[in-house]
Motif scaffolding. Sequence first.
Motif, mmCIF file in Angstrom:
data_model
loop_
_atom_site.group_PDB
_atom_site.id
_atom_site.type_symbol
_atom_site.label_atom_id
_atom_site.label_comp_id
_atom_site.label_asym_id
_atom_site.label_seq_id
_atom_site.Cartn_x
_atom_site.Cartn_y
_atom_site.Cartn_z
ATOM 1 N N GLU A 112 0.837 -1.194 0.000
ATOM 2 C CA GLU A 112 0.000 0.000 0.000
ATOM 3 C C GLU A 112 0.875 1.247 0.000
ATOM 4 O O GLU A 112 2.028 1.224 0.427
ATOM 5 C CB GLU A 112 -0.954 -0.022 1.195
ATOM 6 N N SER A 113 0.295 2.356 -0.441
ATOM 7 C CA SER A 113 1.099 3.528 -0.782
ATOM 8 C C SER A 113 1.492 4.390 0.403
ATOM 9 O O SER A 113 2.175 5.400 0.229
ATOM 10 C CB SER A 113 0.339 4.404 -1.784
ATOM 11 N N ASP A 114 1.082 4.010 1.610
ATOM 12 C CA ASP A 114 1.412 4.831 2.779
ATOM 13 C C ASP A 114 2.316 4.094 3.759
ATOM 14 O O ASP A 114 2.374 4.441 4.936
ATOM 15 C CB ASP A 114 0.145 5.298 3.482
ATOM 16 N N ARG A 115 3.049 3.084 3.275
ATOM 17 C CA ARG A 115 3.957 2.317 4.130
ATOM 18 C C ARG A 115 5.399 2.647 3.790
ATOM 19 O O ARG A 115 5.777 2.687 2.628
ATOM 20 C CB ARG A 115 3.773 0.806 3.926
ATOM 21 N N VAL A 116 6.190 2.856 4.831
ATOM 22 C CA VAL A 116 7.643 2.885 4.681
ATOM 23 C C VAL A 116 8.199 1.757 5.533
ATOM 24 O O VAL A 116 7.677 1.460 6.606
ATOM 25 C CB VAL A 116 8.257 4.239 5.092
ATOM 26 N N PHE A 117 9.249 1.113 5.036
ATOM 27 C CA PHE A 117 9.840 0.000 5.763
ATOM 28 C C PHE A 117 11.297 -0.142 5.381
ATOM 29 O O PHE A 117 11.695 0.189 4.258
ATOM 30 C CB PHE A 117 9.068 -1.303 5.503
ATOM 31 N N GLU A 118 12.090 -0.606 6.316
ATOM 32 C CA GLU A 118 13.521 -0.765 6.105
ATOM 33 C C GLU A 118 13.750 -1.846 5.054
ATOM 34 O O GLU A 118 13.100 -2.888 5.066
ATOM 35 C CB GLU A 118 14.179 -1.124 7.447
ATOM 36 N N ARG A 119 14.663 -1.585 4.116
ATOM 37 C CA ARG A 119 14.727 -2.369 2.884
ATOM 38 C C ARG A 119 15.056 -3.845 3.104
ATOM 39 O O ARG A 119 14.637 -4.693 2.315
ATOM 40 C CB ARG A 119 15.714 -1.757 1.908
ATOM 41 N N SER A 120 15.814 -4.182 4.138
ATOM 42 C CA SER A 120 16.191 -5.580 4.329
ATOM 43 C C SER A 120 14.993 -6.461 4.663
ATOM 44 O O SER A 120 15.046 -7.678 4.495
ATOM 45 C CB SER A 120 17.246 -5.717 5.437
ATOM 46 N N LEU A 121 13.890 -5.850 5.116
ATOM 47 C CA LEU A 121 12.711 -6.634 5.496
ATOM 48 C C LEU A 121 12.045 -7.284 4.285
ATOM 49 O O LEU A 121 11.337 -8.284 4.426
ATOM 50 C CB LEU A 121 11.692 -5.749 6.219
ATOM 51 N N MET A 122 12.260 -6.724 3.096
ATOM 52 C CA MET A 122 11.577 -7.242 1.915
ATOM 53 C C MET A 122 12.052 -8.641 1.534
ATOM 54 O O MET A 122 11.292 -9.429 0.956
ATOM 55 C CB MET A 122 11.761 -6.294 0.731
ATOM 56 N N ALA A 123 13.293 -8.968 1.864
ATOM 57 C CA ALA A 123 13.872 -10.230 1.400
ATOM 58 C C ALA A 123 13.030 -11.436 1.795
ATOM 59 O O ALA A 123 12.850 -12.370 0.999
ATOM 60 C CB ALA A 123 15.299 -10.371 1.926
ATOM 61 N N ASP A 124 12.509 -11.449 3.009
ATOM 62 C CA ASP A 124 11.725 -12.601 3.473
ATOM 63 C C ASP A 124 10.322 -12.646 2.885
ATOM 64 O O ASP A 124 9.588 -13.615 3.101
ATOM 65 C CB ASP A 124 11.630 -12.582 5.001
ATOM 66 N N MET A 125 9.940 -11.607 2.132
ATOM 67 C CA MET A 125 8.618 -11.564 1.513
ATOM 68 C C MET A 125 8.642 -12.031 0.070
ATOM 69 O O MET A 125 7.592 -12.089 -0.581
ATOM 70 C CB MET A 125 8.065 -10.128 1.556
ATOM 71 N N LEU A 126 9.809 -12.392 -0.452
ATOM 72 C CA LEU A 126 9.930 -12.619 -1.880
ATOM 73 C C LEU A 126 9.735 -14.067 -2.303
ATOM 74 O O LEU A 126 10.095 -14.446 -3.418
ATOM 75 C CB LEU A 126 11.275 -12.085 -2.383
ATOM 76 N N THR A 127 9.171 -14.874 -1.450
ATOM 77 C CA THR A 127 8.555 -16.130 -1.874
ATOM 78 C C THR A 127 7.067 -15.997 -1.571
ATOM 79 O O THR A 127 6.674 -15.290 -0.648
ATOM 80 C CB THR A 127 9.160 -17.351 -1.147
ATOM 81 N N PRO A 128 6.225 -16.640 -2.367
ATOM 82 C CA PRO A 128 4.793 -16.346 -2.295
ATOM 83 C C PRO A 128 4.122 -16.780 -0.996
ATOM 84 O O PRO A 128 4.606 -17.640 -0.263
ATOM 85 C CB PRO A 128 4.216 -17.125 -3.486
ATOM 86 N N ASP A 129 2.976 -16.127 -0.783
ATOM 87 C CA ASP A 129 2.042 -16.457 0.290
ATOM 88 C C ASP A 129 2.611 -16.164 1.660
ATOM 89 O O ASP A 129 2.572 -16.973 2.588
ATOM 90 C CB ASP A 129 1.543 -17.898 0.158
ATOM 91 N N LYS A 130 3.139 -14.932 1.768
ATOM 92 C CA LYS A 130 3.634 -14.404 3.023
ATOM 93 C C LYS A 130 2.785 -13.194 3.410
ATOM 94 O O LYS A 130 2.258 -12.480 2.548
ATOM 95 C CB LYS A 130 5.097 -13.978 2.910
ATOM 96 N N ALA A 131 2.680 -12.945 4.709
ATOM 97 C CA ALA A 131 2.001 -11.764 5.233
ATOM 98 C C ALA A 131 2.921 -11.082 6.224
ATOM 99 O O ALA A 131 3.381 -11.718 7.184
ATOM 100 C CB ALA A 131 0.687 -12.136 5.915
ATOM 101 N N ALA A 132 3.215 -9.816 6.006
ATOM 102 C CA ALA A 132 4.025 -9.057 6.958
ATOM 103 C C ALA A 132 3.153 -8.643 8.135
ATOM 104 O O ALA A 132 2.074 -8.073 7.948
ATOM 105 C CB ALA A 132 4.625 -7.827 6.282
ATOM 106 N N VAL A 133 3.614 -8.956 9.333
ATOM 107 C CA VAL A 133 2.876 -8.607 10.543
ATOM 108 C C VAL A 133 3.848 -8.030 11.560
ATOM 109 O O VAL A 133 5.061 -8.184 11.449
ATOM 110 C CB VAL A 133 2.130 -9.821 11.147
ATOM 111 N N SER A 134 3.286 -7.375 12.576
ATOM 112 C CA SER A 134 4.117 -6.683 13.546
ATOM 113 C C SER A 134 3.520 -6.816 14.937
ATOM 114 O O SER A 134 2.287 -6.914 15.100
ATOM 115 C CB SER A 134 4.207 -5.198 13.161
#
Length: 248
Positions: A112-134
């Motif tokens: 979504e267009s209103d999220r900022v996140f530290e770039r290293s976090l993306m690596a674990d999202m690059l296989t399908p069917d993941k959900a980022a949670v906090s």
Amino acid sequence: MKREQSVSTALLLAAGAGTRLSAGAEAMPKCLADVGGRSILERLFDNLRANGMRRLVIVTGYRAEHIRAAAGQLAGDIEVDYVDNPDYATTNNIYSLWLARAQVREPFLLVESDRVFERSLMADMLTPDKAAVSEILPWMNGTTVRLDSRRTVAAFDLSGKPGAPHSFKTVNIYSLSLDSWDKVVARLDEHVSAGRINNYYEVVFSELVAEGALQFTAVIFPEDLWYEIDTQADQRAANQLLASWPLD
């Protein structure tokens, strides 16, 4: 065993107006808001490039020409395609996601267009069917999820109320396989056909997870390495937070 296909396409939902960030004639799309000296869109391109992503599809609406101009300058070697939501003022992101169904026919990362996140976090999202949670902090509101013992999303809570025990805040970043996306599109078709176009797309995710038709593995985003920016107060808070990010 079926090999997981790496994600190299991202889909950005950026149709809405950022009226709580800037008002009146000068109001700009949220993704062009400045956070820590760079726009949210520029930060996304930097993150995509750092993680080897090759394509970005942007759903535009409000002041789309400004997003196109900025993306044209930022894209570099990333292919950029656009989907227009002409009804952005009277629909919610469930409709923007539905509009992208023809442009996206591969595994992808939904942002979504209103999220900022530290770039290293993306690596674990690059296989399908993941959900980022906090982990949930006091400033957070909106959708939460409950995880099972395998860190799989067991249920969504769309009420926006404080989370139950063992619940996590959704970051609203997901990766989807093509199989999962086909299931989502079929359910989006049902909602749009019934005129339910003012909901959040997580209504669809919630339904499919409850039915056992969709499964997300949770990726924990440290609560101090991402931020959701809706208001000027959020923008100020994010400016302070970003100063401590290791790769910013």
